[in-house]
Design a protein around this motif. Structure first.
Motif, short mmCIF file in Angstrom:
data_model
loop_
_atom_site.label_atom_id
_atom_site.label_comp_id
_atom_site.label_asym_id
_atom_site.label_seq_id
_atom_site.Cartn_x
_atom_site.Cartn_y
_atom_site.Cartn_z
N LEU A 1 51.44 33.89 34.65
CA LEU A 1 50.78 32.98 35.59
C LEU A 1 51.24 33.24 37.02
CD1 LEU A 1 48.83 30.59 35.59
CD2 LEU A 1 50.78 29.07 35.19
N LEU A 2 52.55 33.40 37.20
CA LEU A 2 53.09 33.66 38.54
C LEU A 2 52.54 34.97 39.10
CD1 LEU A 2 56.82 32.59 38.09
CD2 LEU A 2 55.09 31.49 39.53
N ASP A 3 52.53 36.00 38.26
CA ASP A 3 52.00 37.30 38.71
C ASP A 3 50.54 37.14 39.10
OD1 ASP A 3 54.42 38.36 38.14
OD2 ASP A 3 53.82 39.34 36.26
N TYR A 4 49.82 36.37 38.31
CA TYR A 4 48.38 36.23 38.56
C TYR A 4 48.11 35.51 39.87
CZ TYR A 4 43.43 35.82 37.69
OH TYR A 4 42.08 35.95 37.81
N ILE A 5 48.70 34.34 40.04
CA ILE A 5 48.37 33.55 41.23
C ILE A 5 49.08 34.09 42.48
CG2 ILE A 5 47.80 31.45 39.97
CD1 ILE A 5 50.47 30.34 40.62
N GLY A 6 50.09 34.93 42.28
CA GLY A 6 50.83 35.46 43.42
C GLY A 6 50.18 36.68 44.04
N SER A 7 49.03 37.12 43.51
CA SER A 7 48.45 38.36 44.04
C SER A 7 46.96 38.20 44.36
CB SER A 7 48.67 39.50 43.04
OG SER A 7 48.30 39.10 41.74
N ASP A 8 46.60 37.02 44.86
CA ASP A 8 45.22 36.78 45.30
C ASP A 8 44.17 37.05 44.23
OD1 ASP A 8 45.95 35.89 47.76
OD2 ASP A 8 45.62 37.80 48.79
N ARG A 9 44.57 36.84 42.97
CA ARG A 9 43.57 37.03 41.91
C ARG A 9 42.65 35.81 41.91
NH1 ARG A 9 45.57 40.22 37.85
NH2 ARG A 9 43.42 40.37 37.16
N ILE A 10 41.49 35.97 41.34
CA ILE A 10 40.50 34.89 41.35
C ILE A 10 40.98 33.70 40.51
CG2 ILE A 10 38.23 34.27 40.38
CD1 ILE A 10 37.37 37.12 41.37
N ILE A 11 40.86 32.51 41.06
CA ILE A 11 41.21 31.30 40.32
C ILE A 11 39.96 30.74 39.65
CG2 ILE A 11 42.09 28.93 40.48
CD1 ILE A 11 44.26 30.98 41.05
N HIS A 12 38.89 30.67 40.44
CA HIS A 12 37.68 30.05 39.90
C HIS A 12 36.49 30.98 40.07
CE1 HIS A 12 35.03 26.84 38.65
NE2 HIS A 12 34.17 27.44 39.45
N SER A 13 35.64 31.04 39.06
CA SER A 13 34.53 32.01 39.13
C SER A 13 33.27 31.56 38.41
CB SER A 13 34.99 33.31 38.50
OG SER A 13 35.26 33.09 37.12
N LEU A 14 33.18 30.27 38.03
CA LEU A 14 32.08 29.90 37.12
C LEU A 14 31.99 30.96 36.02
CD1 LEU A 14 29.69 28.38 39.74
CD2 LEU A 14 30.36 27.30 37.61
N ASP A 15 30.82 31.47 35.69
CA ASP A 15 30.82 32.47 34.62
C ASP A 15 30.51 33.88 35.12
OD1 ASP A 15 28.10 32.38 34.94
OD2 ASP A 15 27.65 31.66 32.91
N MET A 16 30.91 34.14 36.36
CA MET A 16 30.77 35.51 36.85
C MET A 16 31.70 36.43 36.04
SD MET A 16 30.71 34.06 40.67
CE MET A 16 31.94 35.07 41.37
N PHE A 17 31.38 37.73 36.03
CA PHE A 17 32.28 38.68 35.38
C PHE A 17 33.57 38.76 36.18
CE2 PHE A 17 28.41 41.43 33.94
CZ PHE A 17 28.22 40.63 32.83
N THR A 18 34.72 38.62 35.54
CA THR A 18 36.00 38.83 36.21
C THR A 18 36.90 39.65 35.30
OG1 THR A 18 37.00 36.81 35.32
CG2 THR A 18 35.93 36.62 37.48
N THR A 19 37.90 40.25 35.90
CA THR A 19 38.87 41.02 35.13
C THR A 19 39.59 40.12 34.12
OG1 THR A 19 39.22 42.21 37.19
CG2 THR A 19 40.76 42.68 35.41
N ALA A 20 39.95 38.92 34.56
CA ALA A 20 40.71 38.02 33.69
C ALA A 20 39.87 37.61 32.48
CB ALA A 20 41.14 36.79 34.47
#
Ligand SMILES: *Cc1c(COP(=O)(O)O)cnc(C)c1O
Length: 421
Positions: A68-87
């Motif tokens: 979680l820390l790695d994820y939020i610490g590197s400008d990764r997307i938090i919210h995306s509705l149902d767009m395609f995302t890496t996460a």
């Protein structure tokens, strides 16, 4: 005047009367690690409540916290509705390769919104759309959530009473052992299905919990679940297993229905699916049931990416093999033998041991006894909640694995709720 002191005043003054758990535990919790919570004064509490099953991997599991820390610490997307995302991709890949494929399960995944009730609403809506039928069969003492559709298939009269409108299109049937085995399984349900004069419209679906977490820790037998699956297949009724609380390893296997060897048409998951306690839910549907139009079932919070990140990590870490499932079954057996010892000490008229895996409960004669046990436990630093229609079952629902401590030692040393206190 603003309420700014550090007491509980702001909660009691500002929060609606609807708040409930804070009434049982009127302290202010601040930190949590593994199986323990800490209040603001630094007091430690052993957590048998476990976020009502949302914390199967423990509080702040260090592995998942790091993700979680790695994820939020590197400008990764938090919210995306149902767009395609890496996460989202990583979650789906982990879920497919580690959970679905090894179990030979073929499901499409719906992200229905963040909570368990969202997963149930999606299941009910889809079952009705697919079959063109409106009625659903549920079971006595079922709990499926607090939104209107989910409430219509929930048993508890207090919760149903809050609906404010008629809760219709659902017919309750007796759950396993409702009549103390006085009747053959499905005696009533099967008769109603086959009698054209019964008044029961053929249901779109049957919705069932393998263990009723809120309804009193009632565990259905594997043969009863198999009988239900066969009955549904015979009458072309969809089978929905609500695994919101009992899934994600709570009873042993990832899905609580694995032990019975049944394959539901639709499965609801939530609570521990994110691994970290973040909100997340899934509705799994048989591919040929996927008749939705794009956007026909929709919502804002169907793509909470940090939950996907920790959910994928939990799957990769804990479900590559069956070590966690086996340890859950082992620990569950240990709790069961402790409970059985309490039952023989106090008599089967006083206590009944219930549950499966690490979802266990002790049924006491009435709600006030169970409340007294939970109050006494809290005074000793142990959090436990009650369940059942009268709140008469003391519930022990604790995380399956902690990377830092073993979970059985704390159980033996710190708990011995006296049923008479
Ligand atoms: C908790 C629960 C729900 C509802 O989930 P929410 O996240 O509270 O909406 C549904 N079904 C079962 C079996 C549950 O235990």
């Amino acid at each position: 005047m603003p309420i700014t002191d550090s007491s509980t005043d702001v909660f009691t003054a500002l929060e609606s009367e609807v708040r409930s758990y804070s009434r049982s535990w009127p302290v202010v919790f601040d930190r949590a690690v593994g199986s323990h919570l800490y209040d603001e004064a630094g007091n430690e509490y052993l957590d048998f409540f476990s976020g009502a099953g949302a914390l199967n991997y423990g509080h702040n599991n260090p592995l998942l916290t790091q993700v979680l820390l790695d994820y939020i610490g590197s400008d990764r997307i938090i919210h995306s509705l149902d767009m395609f995302t890496t996460a989202r991709r990583e979650f789906l890949q982990a879920f497919d390769s580690t959970i679905l494929r090894p179990r030979d399960l073929d499901y499409r995944v719906v992200f229905p919104g963040p909570g368990g009730a969202n997963a149930v609403e999606a299941a009910l809506k889809l079952a009705r759309k697919v079959t063109g039928r409106e009625s659903i069969v549920n079971f006595t003492n079922a709990f499926h959530g607090m939104t209107l559709g989910a409430l219509s298939v929930t048993g508890n009269s207090l919760k149903r009473g809050g609906a404010g409108i008629p809760l219709v299109h659902a017919t309750p049937m007796p759950y396993d052992d409702y009549f103390d085995r006085d009747y053959p399984d499905f005696f009533y349900f099967e008769r109603l299905l086959t009698d054209s004069g019964s008044g029961l419209n053929t249901p779109a679906a049957v919705i069932v919990e393998t263990v009723q977490g809120e309804g009193g820790m009632n565990a259905a037998r594997a043969e009863w679940l198999r009988g239900l699956a066969a009955l549904c297949a015979e009458h072309e009724i969809l089978l929905i297993v609500d695994d919101v609380q009992m899934g994600c390893g709570r009873t042993g296997g990832f899905f609580s229905f694995e032990e019975a060897g049944i394959t539901p048409d639709i499965v609801c998951l939530s609570k521990s699916i994110s691994g970290s306690g973040l909100p997340m839910a899934l509705t799994l549907i048989r591919p040929d049931l996927d008749v939705w139009e794009p956007g026909e079932h929709n919502g804002t919070f169907r793509g909470i990416a940090p939950a996907f990140a920790t959910g994928a990590a939990a799957i990769r870490e804990y479900w590559q093999d069956d070590a966690l499932a086996q340890s859950t079954v082992r620990k569950g057996a240990r709790v069961e033998s402790r409970f059985n010892a309490l039952v023989s000490r106090h008599g089967a008229e006083t206590l009944v041991a219930k549950g499966r895996g690490l979802a266990r409960g002790l049924q006491t004669p009435d709600g006030s006894t169970a409340d007294a046990i939970c109050r006494a436990a809290f005074a000793e630093g142990l959090l436990m909640e009650t369940s059942g229609p009268e709140g008469q079952v003391v519930k022990r629902c604790r995380r399956s694995r902690s990377p830092t401590t073993t979970s059985t030692t704390a159980w033996t040393s710190s708990t011995r709720p006296s049923p008479t206190s």
